[in-house]
Design an enzyme around this catalytic site. Structure first.
Site, PDB file in Angstrom:
ATOM      1  N   HIS A  42      -8.309 -18.110  17.738  1.00 53.08           N
ATOM      2  CA  HIS A  42      -6.725 -17.732  17.909  1.00 53.08           C
ATOM      3  C   HIS A  42      -6.074 -17.209  16.858  1.00 53.08           C
ATOM      4  CE1 HIS A  42      -3.045 -19.126  20.135  1.00 53.08           C
ATOM      5  NE2 HIS A  42      -2.612 -18.863  18.982  1.00 53.08           N
ATOM      6  N   GLY A  96       7.795  -8.775  24.915  1.00 51.44           N
ATOM      7  CA  GLY A  96       7.703  -9.287  26.186  1.00 51.44           C
ATOM      8  C   GLY A  96       6.383 -10.153  25.991  1.00 51.44           C
ATOM      9  N   HIS A 136      -3.537 -10.483  22.562  1.00 53.37           N
ATOM     10  CA  HIS A 136      -4.381  -9.744  23.788  1.00 53.37           C
ATOM     11  C   HIS A 136      -4.089  -8.266  23.892  1.00 53.37           C
ATOM     12  CE1 HIS A 136      -1.016 -11.797  25.469  1.00 53.37           C
ATOM     13  NE2 HIS A 136      -0.883 -10.667  26.455  1.00 53.37           N
ATOM     14  N   HIS A 184      -4.032  -5.430  26.657  1.00 55.97           N
ATOM     15  CA  HIS A 184      -4.330  -4.988  27.951  1.00 55.97           C
ATOM     16  C   HIS A 184      -4.796  -3.456  27.999  1.00 55.97           C
ATOM     17  CE1 HIS A 184      -0.983  -7.845  29.521  1.00 55.97           C
ATOM     18  NE2 HIS A 184      -0.488  -7.684  28.297  1.00 55.97           N
TER      19      HIS A 184
HETATM   20  P1  5GP Z   1       1.721 -10.570  28.155  1.00 56.06           P
HETATM   21  O1  5GP Z   1       2.915 -10.823  28.928  1.00 56.06           O
HETATM   22  O2  5GP Z   1       1.664 -11.865  27.117  1.00 56.06           O
HETATM   23  O3  5GP Z   1       1.588  -9.524  27.332  1.00 56.06           O
HETATM   24  O4  5GP Z   1       0.474 -10.616  29.149  1.00 56.06           O
HETATM   25  C1  5GP Z   1      -0.070 -12.146  29.408  1.00 56.06           C
HETATM   26  C2  5GP Z   1      -0.902 -11.592  30.792  1.00 56.06           C
HETATM   27  O5  5GP Z   1      -2.081 -12.699  31.038  1.00 56.06           O
HETATM   28  C3  5GP Z   1      -0.358 -11.342  31.974  1.00 56.06           C
HETATM   29  O6  5GP Z   1      -0.812 -10.142  32.177  1.00 56.06           O
HETATM   30  C4  5GP Z   1      -0.834 -12.191  32.755  1.00 56.06           C
HETATM   31  O7  5GP Z   1      -0.768 -11.755  34.330  1.00 56.06           O
HETATM   32  C5  5GP Z   1      -2.136 -12.815  32.235  1.00 56.06           C
HETATM   33  N1  5GP Z   1      -2.350 -14.237  32.426  1.00 56.06           N
HETATM   34  C6  5GP Z   1      -1.697 -15.150  32.371  1.00 56.06           C
HETATM   35  N2  5GP Z   1      -2.414 -16.308  32.598  1.00 56.06           N
HETATM   36  C7  5GP Z   1      -3.448 -16.069  32.954  1.00 56.06           C
HETATM   37  C8  5GP Z   1      -4.980 -16.757  33.346  1.00 56.06           C
HETATM   38  O8  5GP Z   1      -5.018 -17.841  33.262  1.00 56.06           O
HETATM   39  N3  5GP Z   1      -5.905 -16.026  33.556  1.00 56.06           N
HETATM   40  C9  5GP Z   1      -5.951 -14.700  33.536  1.00 56.06           C
HETATM   41  N4  5GP Z   1      -7.175 -13.829  33.753  1.00 56.06           N
HETATM   42  N5  5GP Z   1      -4.878 -13.803  33.046  1.00 56.06           N
HETATM   43  C10 5GP Z   1      -3.814 -14.636  32.808  1.00 56.06           C
HETATM   44 ZN    ZN Z   2      -5.436 -19.268  21.799  1.00 52.68          ZN
END
Ligand code: 5GP
Ligand code: ZN
Length: 117
Positions: free
Chosen positions: A44, A88, A95, A97
């Site tokens: 983490h 956002g 993570h 994308h």
């Molecule tokens: P952020 O907005 O934090 O950059 O992106 C979080 C991403 O995590 C979003 O695109 C959302 O769809 C994805 N996400 C959230 N919960 C889960 C989950 O339980 N499983 C998967 N595979 N994706 C998730």
């Molecule tokens: Zn974590």
């Protein structure tokens, strides 16, 4: 424990694309492109602002391998991380994308694009 740590621990199922000892790539639950993969360190880290250069070095190689594995290494892709509230970020486990499998929208105009700030 955060939601992505639970995914790493297999407490929440995921659609794994690739993994090694330190990193995991899995399909986003709500894909915004034909290919939408999340790439995370297994240990983490809250966000990009907190990650070490050493971890990023490993993540870079891993992301390149993921791109080759899913066949977007030549066609191209976008790799982004949302950092913190204004960026956002919704899940507070670093993570990236990886978006690909088709042309990803981007405003290439040279007009003032700062209207949302
Ligand atoms: P952020 O907005 O934090 O950059 O992106 C979080 C991403 O995590 C979003 O695109 C959302 O769809 C994805 N996400 C959230 N919960 C889960 C989950 O339980 N499983 C998967 N595979 N994706 C998730
Ligand atoms: Zn974590």
């Amino acid at each position: 424990m955060c939601i992505f740590c639970k995914i790493v621990n297999k407490e929440i199922p995921n659609n794994t694309v690739a993994q090694n000892e330190d990193f995991l790539a899995f399909n986003d639950l709500h894909p915004k492109a034909p290919i939408h993969i999340l790439i995370i360190p297994k240990a983490h880290v809250d966000c990009f602002q907190d990650v070490s250069a050493e971890t990023m070095a490993g993540l870079t190689t891993f992301a390149q391998e993921v791109a080759s594995k899913v066949g977007v290494d030549k066609s191209g892709y976008r790799l982004i991380t949302n950092n913190g509230e204004d960026g956002g970020q919704e899940v507070n486990h670093l993570h990236f994308h990886m978006l690909g499998g088709g042309k990803i929208a981007w405003d290439h105009s040279h007009e003032d694009n700062h209207k949302s700030i």
